[in-house]
Design an enzyme around this catalytic site. Structure first.
Site, short mmCIF file in Angstrom:
data_model
loop_
_atom_site.label_atom_id
_atom_site.label_comp_id
_atom_site.label_asym_id
_atom_site.label_seq_id
_atom_site.Cartn_x
_atom_site.Cartn_y
_atom_site.Cartn_z
N ASP A 208 -127.79 112.38 -76.09
CA ASP A 208 -128.84 113.40 -76.17
C ASP A 208 -130.13 112.86 -76.78
O ASP A 208 -131.15 113.55 -76.79
CB ASP A 208 -128.34 114.63 -76.95
CG ASP A 208 -127.75 114.30 -78.30
OD1 ASP A 208 -127.09 113.25 -78.42
OD2 ASP A 208 -127.93 115.10 -79.24
N HIS B 191 -124.74 108.45 -90.22
CA HIS B 191 -124.22 109.01 -88.99
C HIS B 191 -123.10 108.08 -88.51
O HIS B 191 -123.05 106.91 -88.92
CB HIS B 191 -125.35 109.09 -87.95
CG HIS B 191 -125.08 110.06 -86.84
ND1 HIS B 191 -124.74 111.36 -87.05
CD2 HIS B 191 -125.14 109.89 -85.48
CE1 HIS B 191 -124.58 111.98 -85.89
NE2 HIS B 191 -124.81 111.11 -84.92
#
EC number: 3.1.26.11
Length: 310
Positions: free
Chosen positions: A67, A142
C-alpha cells in the site's frame, strides 16, 4: 512565488475502499516536488490534481509494503513516457533494494527519464536539498525496515526595510550585507542583526507505519506540518502495538508533546467508515490545527512562525 503545500492522493491503509485510494502524498516545497509512498492508483490520482509527473523532483518510500509502493511502476514508467527532463531521485530503505529493483522494472518499457536511486541505509541519514534544506530519514518501528522523513529549512533572517532605510542601505548593498554579515556605512559598521529579525526555518514531517518509538517524536519535533498515520482508534491500541501502527490518540499526543502546528491524520483502516471518529479522538489530546486527510484534498504548510519579541 514559492508554494508549500501537501496534496493527498490516497488515505487508505492495507485495503482501499470506495472512498479511499491507497497511499500517496505530494509535497510541493518551493522548487522541490516530492512524492511520498505511491500506492496503487497514484498515477491516476495525479490526474485529478494540479500536480503532474513532470513536476516531480524526488520520490520517498518509507517501506516496501504494497500500500506504500505498488504505485511505483506506473509512476516510474510515466516519468519516461513524459520524458521528464530533470533527474528524479528515489529514496527508500536500503534493505528493500531488491523490491525496488523489481518494481522499477516490473514490465517492459522504454526508459527515457533519469532515475537516481539513493537508498537510505542509516538512522539519521541526511540528504541535502537545494537552498540548504535537508531531508533526514529516521528508522521507525515496524515489522520490516521502515523510515520516516523530516524536511528542515535552515533558520534565516528577514530584513527590516525601516531599519535599512535609517542607515541608507538599499539596492545591491542589501545583498552584500547578507553575504558578508556587515557593511561599513559612513564610517560605521552595520551588522546584519541590527537591520533584521530572525526568520525560523519551517519543518515538515512524514511518519507512516510505526509503533510508538523515539524516532516518531524526533521526526515530529516542532513540525509546522506533520503527516502521520493513525490506522486505528484507541479501542484497538493493543492490536496497533502488535502490528506496528499508531492510533489517532497516540498520533495526537505525539503532536501535542512535540509542538506541532498543523497535524494531518491519514492511513485509515478499512474497518472505520466515519473519519469524524478520528478527529473526535485526536481532539481529546491535541488542541492545535487538526486535519483529517481526504483523498484529493490539499493542505497548506502554515505561515511562518512569528519570532518571539526581543
Amino acid at each position: 512565488m514559492s508554494m508549500r503545500e501537501l496534496t493527498v492522493l490516497g488515505t487508505a491503509s492495507q485495503t482501499p475502499t470506495r472512498q479511499r485510494n491507497h497511499n500517496g502524498y505530494v509535497l510541493r516545497w518551493d522548487d522541490e516536488v516530492i512524492l511520498f509512498d505511491p500506492g496503487e492508483g497514484s498515477q491516476r490520482q495525479l490526474l485529478h490534481t494540479t500536480v503532474t509527473a513532470t513536476d516531480l523532483t524526488r520520490i520517498c518510500v518509507t517501506h516496501f509494503h504494497g500500500d506504500h509502493s505498488l504505485g511505483l511502476p506506473g509512476i516510474i514508467q510515466r516519468l519516461s513516457l513524459d520524458r521528464v527532463p530533470h533527474p528524479v531521485a528515489v529514496h527508500f530503505p536500503a534493505g528493500g533494494a531488491e523490491y525496488f529493483a523489481r518494481l522499477r522494472h516490473a514490465t517492459s518499457f522504454h526508459e527515457a527519464a533519469e532515475l537516481r536511486p539513493e537508498p537510505v541505509d542509516a538512522d539519521g541519514q541526511r540528504i541535502a536539498l537545494r537552498g540548504g534544506h535537508t531531508l533526514t530519514a529516521r528508522r521507525l518501528r515496524h515489522p520490516i525496515e521502515t523510515y520516516g522523513y523530516q524536511l528542515v529549512e535552515p533558520d534565516g533572517c528577514r530584513m527590516l526595510p525601516e531599519r535599512l532605510a535609517a542607515y541608507g542601505i538599499a539596492g545591491p548593498a542589501v545583498g552584500e550585507l547578507l553575504r558578508v554579515g556587515h557593511l561599513d556605512v559612513d564610517g560605521r559598521r552595520v551588522r546584519t542583526d541590527e537591520v533584521s529579525e530572525p526568520r525560523p526555518g519551517q519543518r515538515f514531517a512524514f511518519v507512516m507505519d510505526t509503533g510508538l518509538c523515539d524516532a516518531v517524536y524526533a521526526l515530529a519535533e516542532h513540525a509546522d506540518l506533520l503527516v502521520i498515520e493513525s490506522t486505528f482508534l484507541d479501542s484497538e491500541t493493543a492490536l496497533a502495538a502488535e502490528v506496528g501502527h499508531l492510533t489517532a490518540a497516540q498520533a495526537a499526543r505525539v503532536a501535542a508533546e512535540s509542538g506541532v502546528r498543523r497535524l494531518v491524520l491519514t492511513h485509515f483502516s478499512q474497518r472505520y467508515a466515519d473519519p469524524a471518529r478520528f478527529a473526535a479522538e485526536a481532539r481529546e489530546h491535541f488542541t492545535g490545527d487538526l486535519v483529517v486527510a481526504e483523498d484529493l484534498g490539499t493542505v497548506a504548510v502554515p505561515p511562518r512562525r512569528v519570532p518571539s519579541p526581543g
